[in-house]
Design an enzyme around this catalytic site. Structure first.
Site, short mmCIF file in Angstrom:
data_model
loop_
_atom_site.label_atom_id
_atom_site.label_comp_id
_atom_site.label_asym_id
_atom_site.label_seq_id
_atom_site.Cartn_x
_atom_site.Cartn_y
_atom_site.Cartn_z
N ASP A 86 50.10 68.09 24.85
CA ASP A 86 50.12 67.26 26.05
C ASP A 86 49.29 65.99 25.93
O ASP A 86 48.72 65.49 26.91
CB ASP A 86 49.64 68.07 27.28
CG ASP A 86 50.47 69.32 27.48
OD1 ASP A 86 51.67 69.28 27.18
OD2 ASP A 86 49.91 70.33 27.93
N LYS A 111 52.56 62.45 23.77
CA LYS A 111 53.49 62.15 22.67
C LYS A 111 54.79 61.53 23.20
O LYS A 111 55.28 60.54 22.65
CB LYS A 111 53.82 63.44 21.88
CG LYS A 111 52.59 64.08 21.24
CD LYS A 111 52.91 65.41 20.60
CE LYS A 111 53.24 66.53 21.57
NZ LYS A 111 52.13 67.01 22.39
N GLY A 118 56.82 70.01 26.73
CA GLY A 118 57.21 69.21 27.89
C GLY A 118 56.72 67.81 27.62
O GLY A 118 55.51 67.56 27.61
N HIS A 119 57.62 66.91 27.33
CA HIS A 119 57.25 65.54 26.96
C HIS A 119 57.66 64.60 28.08
O HIS A 119 58.86 64.43 28.36
CB HIS A 119 57.91 65.15 25.63
CG HIS A 119 57.42 65.97 24.47
ND1 HIS A 119 57.92 65.85 23.19
CD2 HIS A 119 56.45 66.91 24.40
CE1 HIS A 119 57.28 66.70 22.40
NE2 HIS A 119 56.39 67.36 23.11
N GLN A 172 53.77 70.20 20.66
CA GLN A 172 52.47 70.87 20.74
C GLN A 172 51.38 69.98 20.12
O GLN A 172 51.53 68.78 20.15
CB GLN A 172 52.52 72.26 20.04
CG GLN A 172 53.33 73.31 20.81
CD GLN A 172 54.83 73.15 20.68
OE1 GLN A 172 55.36 73.14 19.57
NE2 GLN A 172 55.53 73.05 21.79
P1 GDP Z 1 53.21 65.37 25.66
O1 GDP Z 1 53.57 66.81 25.74
O2 GDP Z 1 52.26 65.08 24.54
O3 GDP Z 1 54.40 64.45 25.64
O4 GDP Z 1 52.41 65.04 26.99
P2 GDP Z 1 52.80 65.52 28.49
O5 GDP Z 1 53.96 64.74 28.95
O6 GDP Z 1 52.89 66.99 28.55
O7 GDP Z 1 51.48 65.14 29.26
C1 GDP Z 1 50.97 63.85 29.30
C2 GDP Z 1 50.86 63.43 30.76
O8 GDP Z 1 50.04 62.29 30.87
C3 GDP Z 1 52.20 63.03 31.35
O9 GDP Z 1 52.19 63.33 32.72
C4 GDP Z 1 52.24 61.52 31.13
O10 GDP Z 1 53.06 60.85 32.06
C5 GDP Z 1 50.79 61.17 31.35
N1 GDP Z 1 50.27 60.03 30.58
C6 GDP Z 1 50.59 59.63 29.33
N2 GDP Z 1 49.80 58.61 28.95
C7 GDP Z 1 48.98 58.34 29.98
C8 GDP Z 1 47.91 57.41 30.19
O11 GDP Z 1 47.54 56.62 29.32
N3 GDP Z 1 47.28 57.46 31.41
C9 GDP Z 1 47.64 58.33 32.38
N4 GDP Z 1 46.98 58.30 33.53
N5 GDP Z 1 48.64 59.21 32.21
C10 GDP Z 1 49.28 59.23 31.03
P1 IMO Z 2 53.76 69.82 24.22
O1 IMO Z 2 54.78 69.51 23.14
C1 IMO Z 2 50.50 72.37 25.56
C2 IMO Z 2 50.62 76.57 24.34
C3 IMO Z 2 50.84 77.60 25.43
C4 IMO Z 2 50.10 78.79 24.84
C5 IMO Z 2 50.38 78.66 23.35
C6 IMO Z 2 51.56 79.50 22.87
O2 IMO Z 2 54.21 69.51 25.58
O3 IMO Z 2 52.44 69.26 23.85
P2 IMO Z 2 54.20 79.46 23.18
O4 IMO Z 2 55.05 79.19 24.37
O5 IMO Z 2 54.39 78.52 22.07
O6 IMO Z 2 54.27 80.90 22.76
O7 IMO Z 2 52.68 79.26 23.72
O8 IMO Z 2 50.68 77.30 23.12
N1 IMO Z 2 51.65 75.51 24.28
C7 IMO Z 2 51.45 74.25 24.69
N2 IMO Z 2 50.38 73.68 25.28
N3 IMO Z 2 51.58 71.62 25.26
C8 IMO Z 2 52.64 72.17 24.63
O9 IMO Z 2 53.67 71.43 24.17
C9 IMO Z 2 52.62 73.56 24.36
N4 IMO Z 2 53.50 74.42 23.80
C10 IMO Z 2 52.89 75.60 23.74
O10 IMO Z 2 50.28 77.18 26.65
O11 IMO Z 2 48.71 78.62 25.01
MG MG Z 3 53.54 68.37 27.13
#
Ligand code: GDP
Ligand code: IMO
Ligand code: MG
Length: 425
Positions: free
Chosen positions: A13, A16, A40-41, A224
């Site tokens: 998270d 990416k 979840g991207h 991840q």
């Molecule tokens: P990912 O899994 O690495 O793609 O990241 P996620 O989407 O799960 O979580 C990142 C969260 O931070 C999302 O809600 C993005 O919209 C938000 N986000 C990304 N970059 C920034 C930033 O520079 N500032 C803020 N405030 N939010 C951001």
């Molecule tokens: P993105 O790509 C954050 C965590 C789960 C759990 C562990 C194992 O959005 O960064 P799994 O479902 O793989 O058996 O879970 O890994 N986990 C993540 N945490 N971002 C993710 O993906 C994750 N994918 C799995 O919360 O601790």
């Molecule tokens: Mg994510």
């Protein structure tokens, strides 16, 4: 002749999705190399907010091809929903999205095994997203899995039925009752299989290597984060794939000598969702503030993300394991007006101070050693040039660069695609 890699350096998270989307116009092909719908991207642009789970984050750029690589595990039901969710953007997905025949399929019973296995662990549960990731990769390495290429011939259903029987036996041995309807899951699953069949299912390793030879630019998208890597993460509280750089080679079929830039993404603080050690975790109002201001709730499960200070011991480890060549710092806007900032530069375990990420971390025994920084009050979400950032943030960034010895090339100051500051190389 090159392939760049983009990876998360913490526990996922990091942002990416946002960065892949922001830089995708520099590439001809975006290829996801591991993980599945546990990811979840999130991508934000023009007032839209969209979360992708299986489909690469370059999909909103109509000029690039997006590839789901062989290292990914696909849940056909979730895939179908993702496709439907993209309808409103009028992207020609049958033209822009390719899927590797070697990618493995998550079965409905994989999800039930995930849930029963987690339930049986009680307090020791991993905190899995319950998407069937672990069981699907177990069948892959156990040589029982069903691959995307198999579904072209209807005889795959015989294999499906026998694997399902095997799974039902495993599930009954757990002696746990979970409220999941197999019939409903199977309905979604078989609809999803039909949807998958309508896509361009390819020998992706050949396609990618030919594309590299033709001089096309490829970006490999990780899911991840490095600290969730099956080998190098905080085992057993990890996911079931190699999230680190090596995973891109096996998850796409490209050789290490084809990789050029390795872009490592990290937040200006740290988060983690699910169980497992987290030395710099904050249990106070500062942690709560980061969660609220940073909207730190899971993009896949909606769970609260655990929040804490930036851990440079962990970051340096991830930089080393991945051979990161450039860094992107995310979400520094969330730290505005938080007061003094702390970053962890070593761990005290017993009477020993260590500056590396050890084999086994027991959060209670690890006392993070912090350096304090002055914070800033300026709202930085509209800043377009690094020169207009507050001095305190610039100092924070310089310290990180000197600690991990890799330059920060991009500073993200908000979730939108345009809230991105690119620094000169
Ligand atoms: P990912 O899994 O690495 O793609 O990241 P996620 O989407 O799960 O979580 C990142 C969260 O931070 C999302 O809600 C993005 O919209 C938000 N986000 C990304 N970059 C920034 C930033 O520079 N500032 C803020 N405030 N939010 C951001
Ligand atoms: P993105 O790509 C954050 C965590 C789960 C759990 C562990 C194992 O959005 O960064 P799994 O479902 O793989 O058996 O879970 O890994 N986990 C993540 N945490 N971002 C993710 O993906 C994750 N994918 C799995 O919360 O601790
Ligand atoms: Mg994510």
């Amino acid at each position: 002749m090159s392939l760049d890699l983009l990876l998360g350096l913490q526990w996922g998270d990091e942002g990416k999705g946002k960065i892949v989307d922001a830089i995708t116009s520099n590439y001809d092909i975006i290829a996801r190399f591991q993980g599945g719908p546990n990811a979840g991207h999130t991508i934000e642009f023009d007032g839209n907010k969209h979360v992708l789970h299986t489909i690469p984050s370059g999909i909103f750029n109509k000029d690039s091809i997006n590839l789901i690589g062989n290292g990914v595990v696909i849940d056909p039901g979730i895939f179908l929903k993702e496709i439907e969710g993209l309808n409103k953007y009028k992207i020609d997905l049958r033209k822009n999205l390719f899927i590797s025949k070697r990618a493995h399929i998550i079965l409905p019973t994989h999800k039930i095994i995930d849930a029963t296995s987690e339930a049986s662990k009680g307090k020791k549960k991993i905190g899995s997203t319950l998407k069937g990731i672990g069981p699907a990769y177990m069948d892959k390495t156990g040589r029982n899995g069903i691959r995307v290429g198999d579904i072209i011939d209807d005889s795959w259903q015989l294999k499906y039925n026998s694997l399902k029987e095997k799974h039902l036996n495993i599930i009954s041995n757990f002696n746990q009752s979970v409220e999941i309807s197999l019939d409903e899951l199977e309905k979604d699953f078989f609809n999803g299989i039909e949807c998958l069949k309508s896509f361009n299912l390819i020998d992706s390793e050949t396609y990618l290597n030919n594309s590299i030879e033709q001089g096309k630019k490829i970006l490999a998208e990780g899911a991840q984060g490095s600290l969730l890597d099956i080998d190098f993460g905080t085992y057993p509280y990890v996911t079931s794939s190699n999230t680190t750089a090596a995973g891109a080679c096996s998850g796409l079929g490209v050789a290490p000598n084809k990789i050029k830039n390795i872009i490592g993404i990290f937040k200006a603080y740290t988060t983690r969702v699910g169980s497992g050690p987290f030395p710099t975790e904050l249990f106070d109002s500062t942690g709560e503030r980061i969660r609220k201001v940073g909207h730190e709730y899971g993009a896949t499960t909606g769970r609260d993300r655990r929040c804490g200070w930036l851990d440079l011991v962990a970051l340096k480890y991830s930089v080393q394991i991945n051979g990161v060549t450039e860094l992107n710092i995310m979400k520094s806007d969330v730290l505005s007006s938080i007061g003094k900032l702390k970053v962890c530069t070593s761990y005290l375990i017993g009477d020993k101070e260590i500056n590396y990420f050890p084999f086994d971390i027991k959060s209670k025994e690890v006392i993070p050693q912090y350096i304090e920084f002055d914070g800033w009050d300026q709202n930085i979400t509209q800043v377009k040039s690094e020169f207009d950032l507050p001095k305190e943030l610039k100092d924070y960034i310089s310290f990180i660069e000197s600690f991990v010895k890799v330059p920060i090339q991009l500073i993200s100051v908000g979730p939108d695609r345009i809230q991105t500051i690119y620094r000169d190389k």
